[in-house]
Design a protein around this motif. Structure first.
Motif, short mmCIF file in Angstrom:
data_model
loop_
_atom_site.label_atom_id
_atom_site.label_comp_id
_atom_site.label_asym_id
_atom_site.label_seq_id
_atom_site.Cartn_x
_atom_site.Cartn_y
_atom_site.Cartn_z
N TYR A 35 82.80 24.01 71.21
CA TYR A 35 82.33 25.19 71.34
C TYR A 35 83.25 26.15 72.25
O TYR A 35 84.33 25.61 72.70
CB TYR A 35 81.19 25.03 72.37
N GLY A 42 77.00 31.88 77.64
CA GLY A 42 76.75 30.55 77.11
C GLY A 42 77.66 30.19 76.12
O GLY A 42 78.25 31.00 75.52
N PRO A 43 77.92 28.61 76.02
CA PRO A 43 78.96 28.20 75.00
C PRO A 43 78.23 28.53 73.44
O PRO A 43 77.04 28.87 73.19
CB PRO A 43 78.64 26.70 74.93
N PHE A 45 78.75 27.70 69.30
CA PHE A 45 79.20 26.80 68.47
C PHE A 45 80.21 26.97 67.47
O PHE A 45 80.34 28.13 66.99
CB PHE A 45 77.89 26.24 67.45
N LEU A 91 85.17 24.11 74.73
CA LEU A 91 84.38 22.83 75.27
C LEU A 91 84.20 21.88 73.88
O LEU A 91 84.09 22.44 72.69
CB LEU A 91 83.07 23.15 75.69
N PRO A 101 71.27 13.54 72.72
CA PRO A 101 71.77 14.72 73.15
C PRO A 101 73.47 14.99 73.36
O PRO A 101 74.05 13.74 73.25
CB PRO A 101 71.39 14.55 74.99
N GLN A 102 74.14 15.96 73.49
CA GLN A 102 75.34 16.00 73.41
C GLN A 102 76.06 16.00 74.93
O GLN A 102 75.29 16.72 75.75
CB GLN A 102 75.76 17.43 72.79
N PHE A 104 79.16 16.76 77.25
CA PHE A 104 80.33 17.73 77.34
C PHE A 104 81.43 17.37 78.13
O PHE A 104 81.50 16.30 79.07
CB PHE A 104 79.93 18.95 77.76
N GLY A 105 82.59 17.74 77.69
CA GLY A 105 83.86 17.52 78.51
C GLY A 105 84.02 18.66 79.41
O GLY A 105 83.22 19.65 79.64
N TYR B 33 64.66 20.67 69.22
CA TYR B 33 64.99 20.06 70.31
C TYR B 33 65.16 21.34 71.46
O TYR B 33 65.88 22.16 71.16
CB TYR B 33 66.03 19.16 70.74
N PHE B 35 66.66 22.27 75.37
CA PHE B 35 67.43 21.40 76.52
C PHE B 35 67.63 22.56 77.84
O PHE B 35 67.72 23.54 77.34
CB PHE B 35 68.76 21.03 76.14
N TYR B 37 70.68 22.56 80.38
CA TYR B 37 71.87 22.10 80.87
C TYR B 37 72.63 22.85 82.26
O TYR B 37 72.14 23.99 82.47
CB TYR B 37 73.13 22.39 79.95
N MET B 45 79.67 20.65 81.94
CA MET B 45 78.28 20.72 81.64
C MET B 45 77.49 19.47 81.57
O MET B 45 77.92 18.63 80.86
CB MET B 45 78.09 21.51 80.38
N LEU B 47 73.61 17.49 81.10
CA LEU B 47 72.36 17.37 80.56
C LEU B 47 71.22 17.30 81.81
O LEU B 47 71.49 16.35 82.25
CB LEU B 47 71.92 16.48 79.46
N ARG B 50 65.71 17.37 78.56
CA ARG B 50 65.30 17.57 77.16
C ARG B 50 63.74 17.52 76.79
O ARG B 50 63.16 16.39 77.15
CB ARG B 50 66.26 16.33 76.31
N PHE B 91 71.99 26.47 81.64
CA PHE B 91 71.66 27.21 80.34
C PHE B 91 70.67 26.46 79.81
O PHE B 91 70.39 25.39 79.64
CB PHE B 91 72.95 26.76 79.64
N ARG B 95 68.11 23.31 69.56
CA ARG B 95 68.70 22.68 68.51
C ARG B 95 67.69 22.55 67.44
O ARG B 95 66.54 21.88 67.68
CB ARG B 95 69.65 21.57 68.57
N MET B 104 73.90 24.18 68.13
CA MET B 104 73.13 24.17 69.20
C MET B 104 73.25 25.63 69.79
O MET B 104 74.56 26.30 69.97
CB MET B 104 73.41 23.27 70.45
N PHE B 106 72.70 28.51 72.62
CA PHE B 106 72.51 28.45 74.20
C PHE B 106 72.21 30.10 74.76
O PHE B 106 72.68 30.93 73.96
CB PHE B 106 73.98 28.23 74.89
N GLY B 107 71.51 30.16 75.73
CA GLY B 107 71.27 31.40 76.37
C GLY B 107 72.43 31.58 77.02
O GLY B 107 73.47 31.09 77.28
#
Lengths: 113, 116
Positions: A35, A42-43, A45, A91, A101-102, A104-105, B33, B35, B37, B45, B47, B50, B91, B95, B104, B106-107
């Motif tokens: 991302y 926000g991130p 993709f 990211l 769920p993903q 993140f680093g 889905y 989420f 974050y 970031m 989670l 969910r 955020f 998804r 995915m 994001f806002g």
């Protein structure tokens, strides 16, 4: 889990140079995502891998960007001929499969001088 | 294309109080889905919670709960008994549940400040 690891944390480079970032996902996570996040947003993709196969690329991923995941483990994201607009946080995230769920680093912050 | 809107750029809450962060989304899909974050300053970031769209029951994780209104396409986050460590960017993300769709969305985020 040791978490998603990204290297370097910060990268400062001159416009026109090439840069490469690395992401090590959580072990046994088949899916890996890239991302881009600009300040105050926000991130967004960029692309994702299922094992070593790159299955989807966003239109944000211009031909100057290339990503690989050669053995289905770590991944690299290369930006060629960097431009000012490439300045952002990059990211990486991973997930066990498509329904999980993903994670993140910490991200790699790229600054273009 | 799916979009996610967070209409509150900034929110603040007194420690130990409750705060609700808003999120709306636009989609034509029925299975997806949602989420929330959390992104603390200069940190990764994480989670928070969910929600699967096919579940009517609102998800809950300790002090965090959601109010999922599928018909209204609304997905708000309630933080109870706010703590200083809750201060962060939050955020909302969407998804699709389609197998090959992993994009995915994001806002723009809501910055939460917690006042001692």
């Amino acid at each position: 889990d040791t978490g998603v690891s990204q290297d370097p944390r910060h990268k400062i480079t001159k416009r026109g140079q090439n840069v490469t970032f690395r992401c090590d996902p959580i072990s046994e996570h088949n899916r890996l995502y890239w991302y881009r996040q600009t300040l105050g947003q926000g991130p967004e993709f960029l692309t994702y891998f299922q094992n070593e196969a790159q299955l989807e690329k966003s239109r944000l991923l211009s031909d100057r960007f290339s990503a690989e995941r050669p053995k289905g483990s770590f991944s690299t994201l290369e930006i060629q001929r960097t431009e000012q607009g490439d300045s952002a946080m990059y990211l990486c995230a991973s997930s066990r499969d498509s329904n999980q769920p993903q994670h993140f680093g910490d991200g790699t912050r790229l600054s273009i001088l | 294309a799916q979009t996610v809107t967070q209409s509150q750029p900034e929110m603040s809450v007194q420690e130990a109080e409750t705060v609700t962060l808003s999120c709306t989304y636009d989609t034509s899909e029925s299975d997806y889905y949602l989420f929330w974050y959390k992104q603390p300053p200069s940190r990764q970031m994480i989670l928070v919670i969910r929600q699967e769209a096919y579940k009517q029951q609102n998800a809950t994780e300790n002090r965090f709960s959601v109010n999922f209104q599928k018909a209204a396409k609304s997905f708000s986050l309630k933080i109870s008994d706010s703590q200083l460590g809750d201060a962060a960017m939050y955020f909302c993300a969407y998804r699709s549940a389609l197998y090959n769709n992993n994009d995915m969305r994001f806002g723009a985020g809501t910055r939460l400040t917690v006042k001692p």
